[in-house]
Scaffold this active site. Structure first.
Site, PDB file in Angstrom:
ATOM      1  N   GLY A 177     -18.795   4.762 -19.750  1.00  0.00           N
ATOM      2  CA  GLY A 177     -17.944   3.635 -19.410  1.00  0.00           C
ATOM      3  C   GLY A 177     -16.479   3.982 -19.516  1.00  0.00           C
ATOM      4  CB  ALA A 343      -5.515  -0.207 -15.387  1.00  0.00           C
ATOM      5  CG  HIS A 437       8.694   7.572   3.257  1.00  0.00           C
ATOM      6  ND1 HIS A 437       7.431   8.093   3.236  1.00  0.00           N
ATOM      7  CD2 HIS A 437       9.531   8.574   3.647  1.00  0.00           C
ATOM      8  CE1 HIS A 437       7.475   9.352   3.629  1.00  0.00           C
ATOM      9  NE2 HIS A 437       8.744   9.672   3.871  1.00  0.00           N
TER      10      HIS A 437
END
Length: 454
Positions: A177, A343, A437
């Site tokens: 996990g 997360a 970018h």
């Protein structure tokens, strides 16, 4: 009937402390709280916070390698575990002090002892003292499970790994996990020889298949020995105190300085006396509650990991706030457990929100937009790192049902992507957003064609 307290909270973790102090400071409620260990609970004392600090510490090995590739004269010596551990423990002391001050400033009476429930309005402290309360809130969190295998007493769990006297040279981690995978990456980054043994066919079960596959591949590429289909059957000690491990298929057989068991956590309800009162517990031992966190006993509520709904610190805090709104503000507030970003702090990180591709496909036709590539920073350094950006889109409504990111700092990215998914953004909303970018995350708004439809 006159009570000693309007509210008594059992458990001093993030959820319990938030509910206690908000009820006391903002609503004038007389509140007591009992915590048998350290104030701050799992997250602050033996979970999220110390783990993330260990993640930071373990990342400098890779950073040094990158630095040399970029022209810096970087020499990394041995990791000083005692120095790090001492500073870590100092930080946990500081944070616990903050929690105690928050409670004290709010007027909450704190009891540093274990408490159990005697009846619908009475708790009993370990000292034998009985305290009455109009409402009781159970917020005792979870606890690591220890499997029944011979020699498991020679292993540690995530509770103990922060306080080891010395860093082991080798470790076997049983589990697949997020806790097992995170600590496998941490220990690997600290220079420990790591073997991960998991009985399933792939780590991170329950996460998007494509995302977890990339995480597993990158873990292996970074030096973690990942053994799937491997069950630990026996642990013994040799004459020098090392752990001798036997596995069902022999793949993980060997001698290790340390063994860590990370096979999950269970709700911390043992000995609380809840079932005798009519509070229902499920098969896992979790407190069964309704959408307002109320148990079958009207005066008793429960929040956080002890209910085994969504076991995340921010969720426990929200459940605590919803409890306060429901009971003390006259605003019945159900807890929203939908589309919660999360997360996994592996290396690279996995950020996720919404449905996995597999979950979404069961609900109807979907389009999958996915790309995997070498990030500029690591590519320039000559490293074989890969990242992934993925959107799962409903073919009919065009809503983005899920977003999955495997990349450095994926946790930071998914927090922001989670806002868009929670708002019901469509694929076209992502497309209309101009790219930043050069970044990794710009790929989320530049994927024009689906890689597959189902």
């Amino acid at each position: 009937m006159t009570f000693d307290y309007d509210l008594f909270v059992i458990g001093g973790g993030s959820g319990g402390v938030r509910a206690a102090r908000v009820a006391a400071s903002e609503h004038g409620i007389k509140v007591g709280l009992a915590e048998e260990s350290r104030m701050g609970g799992t997250c602050v004392i033996r979970g999220c916070v110390p783990k993330k600090l260990m993640v930071f510490a373990s990342s400098f090995t890779a950073l040094a390698e990158e630095g040399r590739a970029y022209g810096w004269d970087m020499k990394l010596g041995d990791f000083d575990w005692p120095a790090f551990r001492g500073k870590l423990e100092g930080e946990l002391d500081r944070l616990e002090g903050i929690y105690r001050r928050l409670l004290n400033n709010a007027g909450v009476t704190a009891y540093d002892t274990r408490a159990a429930v005697k009846d619908a309005h009475t708790v009993m402290l370990d000292s034998g003292e009985e305290i009455t309360a109009k409402h009781i809130l159970i917020a005792t969190g979870g606890w690591p499970t220890m499997p029944h295998i011979p020699g498991s007493e020679h292993a540690i769990t995530s509770n103990e790994i922060f306080h080891l006297d010395k860093l082991p040279k080798s470790i076997l981690i049983k589990g697949g996990g997020f806790i097992a995978c995170e600590f496998a990456c941490i220990m690997n980054g600290l220079g420990v020889d790591v073997t991960l043994a998991y009985r399933g066919d792939q780590v991170l079960r329950g996460f998007d298949d494509e995302a977890r596959g990339l995480v597993a591949a990158q873990m292996a590429a970074n030096g973690v020995r990942v053994l799937t289909g491997t069950e630990v059957t026996h642990i013994t000690l040799d004459e020098e105190g090392a752990r001798v491990v036997k596995t069902q298929n022999g793949a993980g057989d060997g001698t290790y300085d340390q063994v860590m068991i990370a096979t999950g956590r269970k709700p911390n309800t043992d000995g609380l006396g809840l079932e005798a009162l009519g509070v229902e517990l499920d098969r896992a031992g979790a407190v069964v509650v309704d959408e307002y966190s109320q148990t079958a006993v009207p005066s008793i509520y429960a929040i956080g990991d002890v209910t085994n709904r969504v076991n995340l610190t921010p969720v426990a805090i929200r459940e605590g706030m919803a409890f306060v709104a429901t009971v003390y503000e006259g605003k019945p507030t159900p807890v929203d457990h939908d589309l919660i970003p999360a997360a996994v702090f592996t290396q690279p990180e996995l950020g996720t929100t919404g449905l996995s591709e597999e979950e979404a496909a069961k609900q109807g036709p979907i389009e999958v937009y996915s790309t995997s590539f070498k990030p500029m920073r690591q590519s320039f350094a000559g490293q074989e790192a890969k990242v992934m950006m993925k959107l799962v889109v409903c073919a009919k409504t065009r809503k983005v049902l899920g977003c999955h990111i495997v990349a450095p700092d994926a946790g930071e990215m998914i927090q922001l992507a989670g806002i868009a998914v929670k708002m019901g953004a469509t694929k076209e909303d992502f497309d209309r957003t101009c790219a930043v970018h050069p970044t990794m995350s710009e790929e989320l708004v530049t994927m024009k064609s689906p890689v597959r439809t189902t």
